[in-house]
Motif scaffolding. Structure first.
Motif, PDB file in Angstrom:
ATOM      1  N   MET A 308      95.585  39.692  20.914  1.00  0.00           N
ATOM      2  CA  MET A 308      96.244  38.810  21.865  1.00  0.00           C
ATOM      3  C   MET A 308      95.298  37.753  22.413  1.00  0.00           C
ATOM      4  O   MET A 308      95.744  36.717  22.917  1.00  0.00           O
ATOM      5  N   THR A 309      94.001  37.990  22.314  1.00  0.00           N
ATOM      6  CA  THR A 309      93.012  37.031  22.819  1.00  0.00           C
ATOM      7  C   THR A 309      92.609  36.055  21.725  1.00  0.00           C
ATOM      8  O   THR A 309      92.260  36.475  20.616  1.00  0.00           O
ATOM      9  N   VAL A 310      92.667  34.776  22.016  1.00  0.00           N
ATOM     10  CA  VAL A 310      92.224  33.746  21.068  1.00  0.00           C
ATOM     11  C   VAL A 310      90.701  33.704  21.099  1.00  0.00           C
ATOM     12  O   VAL A 310      90.108  33.405  22.137  1.00  0.00           O
ATOM     13  N   ILE A 311      90.078  34.019  19.974  1.00  0.00           N
ATOM     14  CA  ILE A 311      88.618  34.152  19.932  1.00  0.00           C
ATOM     15  C   ILE A 311      87.996  32.955  19.211  1.00  0.00           C
ATOM     16  O   ILE A 311      88.376  32.615  18.100  1.00  0.00           O
ATOM     17  N   ASN A 312      87.049  32.326  19.888  1.00  0.00           N
ATOM     18  CA  ASN A 312      86.270  31.212  19.326  1.00  0.00           C
ATOM     19  C   ASN A 312      87.157  30.122  18.721  1.00  0.00           C
ATOM     20  O   ASN A 312      87.011  29.725  17.568  1.00  0.00           O
ATOM     21  N   GLN A 337      88.992  24.609  27.877  1.00  0.00           N
ATOM     22  CA  GLN A 337      90.264  25.153  27.392  1.00  0.00           C
ATOM     23  C   GLN A 337      91.146  25.640  28.545  1.00  0.00           C
ATOM     24  O   GLN A 337      92.376  25.548  28.486  1.00  0.00           O
ATOM     25  N   LEU A 338      90.517  26.150  29.607  1.00  0.00           N
ATOM     26  CA  LEU A 338      91.273  26.586  30.772  1.00  0.00           C
ATOM     27  C   LEU A 338      91.723  25.410  31.632  1.00  0.00           C
ATOM     28  O   LEU A 338      92.847  25.388  32.146  1.00  0.00           O
ATOM     29  N   SER A 339      90.843  24.451  31.807  1.00  0.00           N
ATOM     30  CA  SER A 339      91.130  23.323  32.704  1.00  0.00           C
ATOM     31  C   SER A 339      92.030  22.279  32.076  1.00  0.00           C
ATOM     32  O   SER A 339      92.782  21.593  32.770  1.00  0.00           O
ATOM     33  N   SER A 344     101.570  22.099  24.834  1.00  0.00           N
ATOM     34  CA  SER A 344     102.623  23.035  24.455  1.00  0.00           C
ATOM     35  C   SER A 344     102.146  24.467  24.601  1.00  0.00           C
ATOM     36  O   SER A 344     100.957  24.757  24.519  1.00  0.00           O
ATOM     37  N   GLY A 345     103.085  25.370  24.831  1.00  0.00           N
ATOM     38  CA  GLY A 345     102.731  26.778  24.920  1.00  0.00           C
ATOM     39  C   GLY A 345     102.344  27.180  26.335  1.00  0.00           C
ATOM     40  O   GLY A 345     102.296  26.380  27.269  1.00  0.00           O
ATOM     41  N   THR A 346     102.033  28.458  26.499  1.00  0.00           N
ATOM     42  CA  THR A 346     101.650  29.004  27.794  1.00  0.00           C
ATOM     43  C   THR A 346     100.210  28.641  28.108  1.00  0.00           C
ATOM     44  O   THR A 346      99.319  28.836  27.284  1.00  0.00           O
ATOM     45  N   ALA A 347      99.978  28.143  29.296  1.00  0.00           N
ATOM     46  CA  ALA A 347      98.626  27.749  29.681  1.00  0.00           C
ATOM     47  C   ALA A 347      97.752  28.986  29.865  1.00  0.00           C
ATOM     48  O   ALA A 347      98.156  29.953  30.516  1.00  0.00           O
ATOM     49  N   PRO A 348      96.553  29.003  29.301  1.00  0.00           N
ATOM     50  CA  PRO A 348      95.654  30.149  29.474  1.00  0.00           C
ATOM     51  C   PRO A 348      95.164  30.255  30.909  1.00  0.00           C
ATOM     52  O   PRO A 348      94.963  29.238  31.587  1.00  0.00           O
ATOM     53  N   ARG A 349      94.950  31.468  31.372  1.00  0.00           N
ATOM     54  CA  ARG A 349      94.536  31.695  32.757  1.00  0.00           C
ATOM     55  C   ARG A 349      93.177  32.393  32.870  1.00  0.00           C
ATOM     56  O   ARG A 349      92.487  32.215  33.865  1.00  0.00           O
TER      57      ARG A 349
END
Length: 371
Positions: A308-312, A337-339, A344-349
């Motif tokens: 589930m975690t996007v790595i590198n 990537q966070l800021s 599109s898609g769910t924003a990472p938190r």
């Protein structure tokens, strides 16, 4: 209890190249220090301290940062040097702000391994009487590590080659790295041998470059940045110096650093949206994934393919390893990537950031980020 937050206000980075032949260290440093203030409303006068990461050995001179103080913006300021990956400089800076001693810090890390013999650099870090004379260093240790990992996990060289090719493709899509030709899995497999079973392309590629970062107290970060990423947890650990004395089946110091960071952030599980991790080799990346708790032991490849975690997303350290700056680059990439999430898609938190140092990743540092 979670520690007080320190925000990443802004980052700046040179292109990462195999060789910046037309630029000196001071040029790379001054470039990022000048650029990092753009759009923040801050100037060098607002900075309370400057912390830099570099290597006297790679630079070829003692106390090399003394020649870069002007480019660092450190004239008449508190300045410190951390002879370790830039993520440790960020850790130092965050703790200065959390202690109440400062409000805004400038963190800079740089590298120019094109001017050095990188194998000798790593060789200089091992035991001097028995290991150093026979050339033991990063490549040999990584080869031993890889042999053990492949035997225990069932991962194949083809699996490794496909992951390396994917990382180079990710780096090309992300930008900021000089790439003449993208290697596919077959090119990775048939590259020159580095240390069996690893080929040259399965090792992290040393590159030249510099990165700068402004960090600030939470109230300042919210004032000068629209969506700052906050450093909520940090952890660091060092394994024993002798490689033969370590547990070759795992990165124990990375596990301890991650546990410390998660505890400080108040996390009960490492359920992050993304992770930016460093590695000295493709096997080192898989073992780091496992050490961070993103996969079970020997199952790092499954986390890359199905986790589930996007790595590198940036490509990581395999296509571009600016030695002494790699971890700070990972922090810069994760904060961006966070800021500035994709439209599109769910924003990472939440994000996990990892840096490493020493032969075969002896030292490890882990950050947690949240927005």
């Amino acid at each position: 209890m979670a520690l007080s937050k320190v925000g990443v206000v802004a980052t700046a980075q040179t292109e990462l190249r195999p060789a910046w032949s037309n630029a000196q260290h001071i040029d790379l440093i001054s470039s990022v220090v000048t650029s990092v203030f753009k759009g923040t409303g801050l100037t060098i006068d607002d900075v309370d301290f400057v912390i830099d990461s570099g290597s006297d050995v790679l630079d070829g001179r003692s106390i090399s940062n003394c020649g870069f103080l002007g480019a660092l913006g450190a004239h008449h300021k508190e300045e410190a040097r951390v002879e370790e990956d830039g993520l440790w400089s960020a850790l130092y800076g965050v703790n200065k702000i959390r202690a109440g001693a400062s409000s805004i810090g400038l963190i800079v890390a740089y590298s120019k391994p094109s001017e050095s013999n990188v194998d000798l650099y790593w060789n200089s870090q091992v035991e001097p009487f028995y290991q150093r004379p026979v050339g033991f260093g990063q490549r040999a240790a990584s080869g031993i590590q890889a042999q053990r990992y492949l035997a225990s996990s069932g991962t194949s060289q083809q699996d490794l080659a496909e992951l390396v090719a994917r990382r180079w493709a990710d780096a090309a899509a992300n930008g900021g790295i000089a790439i003449d030709e993208l290697p596919d899995a077959e090119a990775v497999l048939h590259a020159d041998e580095s240390a069996a079973p690893l080929t040259r392309l399965m090792m992290a590629r040393p590159v030249d470059g510099a990165v700068a970062m402004l960090i600030a107290r939470e109230d300042i970060a919210r004032r000068v940045s629209r969506n700052p990423a906050f450093i909520t947890g940090m952890g660091t650990s060092m394994d024993t110096h002798g490689y033969a004395d370590r547990d070759g089946s795992r990165l124990a110091s990375a596990e301890k650093a991650a546990a410390m960071a998660y505890r400080n952030a108040g996390w009960t599980t490492p359920e992050a949206d993304l992770a930016e991790i460093s590695a000295s080799s493709v096997v080192g990346e898989l073992m780091t994934i496992e050490a961070l708790g993103l996969a079970g032991q020997g199952k790092g490849l499954s986390a890359v393919k199905e986790g589930m975690t996007v790595i590198n997303k940036s490509g990581g350290a395999l296509p571009a390893d600016p030695i002494m700056a790699t971890g700070l680059v990972r922090l810069a990439e994760a904060s961006r990537q966070l800021s500035q999430p994709a439209p599109s898609g769910t924003a990472p938190r939440r994000a996990i950031v990892h840096g490493a140092g020493g032969v075969c990743m002896q030292n490890n540092c882990v950050f947690t980020l949240e927005v």
